[in-house]
Structures are given as structure tokens and as C-alpha cells.
Design an enzyme around this catalytic site. Sequence first.
Site, short mmCIF file in Angstrom:
data_model
loop_
_atom_site.label_atom_id
_atom_site.label_comp_id
_atom_site.label_asym_id
_atom_site.label_seq_id
_atom_site.Cartn_x
_atom_site.Cartn_y
_atom_site.Cartn_z
N GLY A 102 -12.53 16.14 -50.75
CA GLY A 102 -11.45 17.10 -50.55
C GLY A 102 -10.21 16.71 -51.31
O GLY A 102 -9.11 16.70 -50.76
N SER A 125 -8.70 18.05 -54.12
CA SER A 125 -8.02 18.96 -55.05
C SER A 125 -6.66 19.44 -54.55
O SER A 125 -5.83 19.88 -55.34
CB SER A 125 -8.91 20.17 -55.35
OG SER A 125 -9.12 20.95 -54.19
N ARG A 126 -6.43 19.36 -53.25
CA ARG A 126 -5.17 19.89 -52.71
C ARG A 126 -4.63 19.00 -51.60
O ARG A 126 -5.33 18.15 -51.07
CB ARG A 126 -5.39 21.31 -52.15
CG ARG A 126 -5.71 22.34 -53.22
CD ARG A 126 -5.83 23.73 -52.64
NE ARG A 126 -6.95 23.84 -51.72
CZ ARG A 126 -7.13 24.87 -50.90
NH1 ARG A 126 -6.26 25.84 -50.86
NH2 ARG A 126 -8.18 24.91 -50.10
N ASP A 135 -19.71 21.12 -50.80
CA ASP A 135 -19.24 21.29 -49.43
C ASP A 135 -19.49 20.00 -48.66
O ASP A 135 -20.62 19.50 -48.60
CB ASP A 135 -20.01 22.45 -48.79
CG ASP A 135 -19.40 22.89 -47.46
OD1 ASP A 135 -18.96 22.00 -46.68
OD2 ASP A 135 -19.36 24.10 -47.20
N ASN A 164 -11.57 12.38 -46.84
CA ASN A 164 -10.40 13.18 -46.52
C ASN A 164 -10.75 14.64 -46.20
O ASN A 164 -9.99 15.31 -45.51
CB ASN A 164 -9.42 13.13 -47.70
CG ASN A 164 -8.36 14.21 -47.62
OD1 ASN A 164 -7.41 14.11 -46.85
ND2 ASN A 164 -8.54 15.29 -48.39
N SER A 173 -6.47 11.62 -37.56
CA SER A 173 -5.28 12.42 -37.23
C SER A 173 -4.72 11.99 -35.88
O SER A 173 -5.46 11.47 -35.04
CB SER A 173 -5.66 13.90 -37.17
OG SER A 173 -4.63 14.67 -36.60
N TYR A 200 -11.22 20.08 -33.62
CA TYR A 200 -10.57 19.17 -34.57
C TYR A 200 -10.30 17.81 -33.93
O TYR A 200 -10.55 16.76 -34.53
CB TYR A 200 -9.27 19.82 -35.05
CG TYR A 200 -8.58 19.10 -36.19
CD1 TYR A 200 -9.04 19.21 -37.49
CD2 TYR A 200 -7.44 18.33 -35.95
CE1 TYR A 200 -8.39 18.57 -38.55
CE2 TYR A 200 -6.78 17.69 -36.99
CZ TYR A 200 -7.26 17.82 -38.28
OH TYR A 200 -6.61 17.18 -39.31
N ALA A 256 -13.57 15.91 -33.56
CA ALA A 256 -14.04 15.40 -34.85
C ALA A 256 -13.23 14.19 -35.29
O ALA A 256 -13.78 13.18 -35.74
CB ALA A 256 -13.98 16.50 -35.90
N LYS A 257 -11.92 14.28 -35.14
CA LYS A 257 -11.05 13.19 -35.60
C LYS A 257 -11.14 11.97 -34.68
O LYS A 257 -11.03 10.83 -35.15
CB LYS A 257 -9.60 13.68 -35.70
CG LYS A 257 -9.37 14.72 -36.80
CD LYS A 257 -9.72 14.18 -38.18
CE LYS A 257 -9.26 15.11 -39.29
NZ LYS A 257 -9.54 14.59 -40.64
#
Length: 249
Positions: free
Chosen positions: A13, A15-16, A64, A91, A143, A156, A159-160
Site C-alpha cells: 500500500g 502509493s498514497r 490486492d 502498511n 493503529s 478495523y 484487525a489492528k
Amino acid sequence: MIDLTGKSAVVTGGSRGIGRAIAIRLATQGADVAFSYRGNKAAAKETAAAIEALGRRALPVQGDASDPEAASALIKAALEAFGKIDILVNNAGITRDDLIMRMSLEDFRDVLETNLFGAFYAIKAVTRPMLKAKGGRIINITSVSGQAGQTGQANYSSAKAGLIGLTKATARELASRGITCNAVAPGFVLTELTQDLAQPLMDQITAQTPLGRFGTTEEIASAVAFLASDEAAFITGQVLAVDGGLVMM
């Protein structure tokens, strides 16, 4: 001065947002960088150009994070391009926020599969080459939501939090071969995801953060660069909060 000259890195991840800042920071410190991106080819091209402008090699790879074959393809492409992988930064992540009673099973599953399973796939793919090299740095981006929980983020936060457990298990498993695994836990950071938050919510977050502001993507990238460096050789299985004091464990 953190020196990553001669090192090669993979950032999922990349690119941004935070991933882009990490990829560019690692290149600034001297590393060649392969990074994955899901769909935004223009952003990937722009990030690759920024890395190359620093005199480093860049390798954007579309894929993906929730697909185990994409993880294998990313690691394979990086090994073919650079000959080795010294640093892996997991990331890639998505959000599908909603209250538990309204959250669809699909939204719960999608976030787990990208944010947690995706990191496992990349770690699994990179383990053999790192074991052969008898060294490596794995850094997972977790996170504050995984440390303290967050309303509307059952998927979320789960997962984190899982990523923290994965970090510690990986650290124990690979330590004997000189491979470290740590996590960085960002607080609220100014990115495309957060710039559209309502002003009252931004004010509330700022008030709850002891340092009284949002973080920057560069501040997260600095922590990652440190953990990727030789200076962090005796640090493993740790979660480094970069959150302005929001969560104090």
C-alpha cells in the site's frame, strides 16, 4: 543519521498516504523500494518517480493485499529486481466503518482480510528469503484503534489488534535468525482519509491528544525508518505508538 544504503525494501500500500511517505523516507535514507498498490496507477507512478528522483530504484507492483498470490508475486518481483529483501513494511489497509449492529459480515471480513490476513501473507512470503539471509526487518502498521478500540470500527480495531499479536508471534519465531518484527501504531494523522472529517470531530480528536494536534505522515515514516535501521537491531516484538500521547500503555 539513519543509513539504509544498499538495503532493499518492500512496502504494501505504498502509493498514497502513510505508505507513500514510508516508501519515500526509506528511499531518502538510501534504500531501493518495491511497493504494492491496489488500483491507482497514477499515484503509483508519481510515488515511483519521487523515489527515482532520490537516485534509488523503484518498483511499483499492482495487487490486492487480501490476495495471497498477490503477496507472493510482490515478494518475487522485489527479489528479482533487487536480489534480496532487507525490509518489509505491512502498511496496506482499508476501512469500512459502521456500528456493530449495522456492520455487514462482508465489511467485517473485507477489513480483516486486507489489514490482517494481508500482512500474514506478506510475512509468510518474505520469511524464507530473510531466513536464508539471516537477517531482516519486518514492520507492521497497526493503529491506536487496535490498542484502545474505536466506536464504529469493530472490524478495523479487531484487525489492528490482531496485527499486534501477529507482530509478537513473528518476533519470537524469527528472532534466532536475526530478523526483527515490530509495529508502529499511528494516532490520528493528516491523510486523504482524515482530511474530510467534520471540523467538530477534528477539534475533539485534537483536544484528546496530549500534544494537541494531528500527526503527519512523515512522522510515522520516521519511526518506520528507525525500526528498519541497524540502530534498532536489539528491538523486537514491540509496538511503538506515534500518536501524540493519545494512548499511553
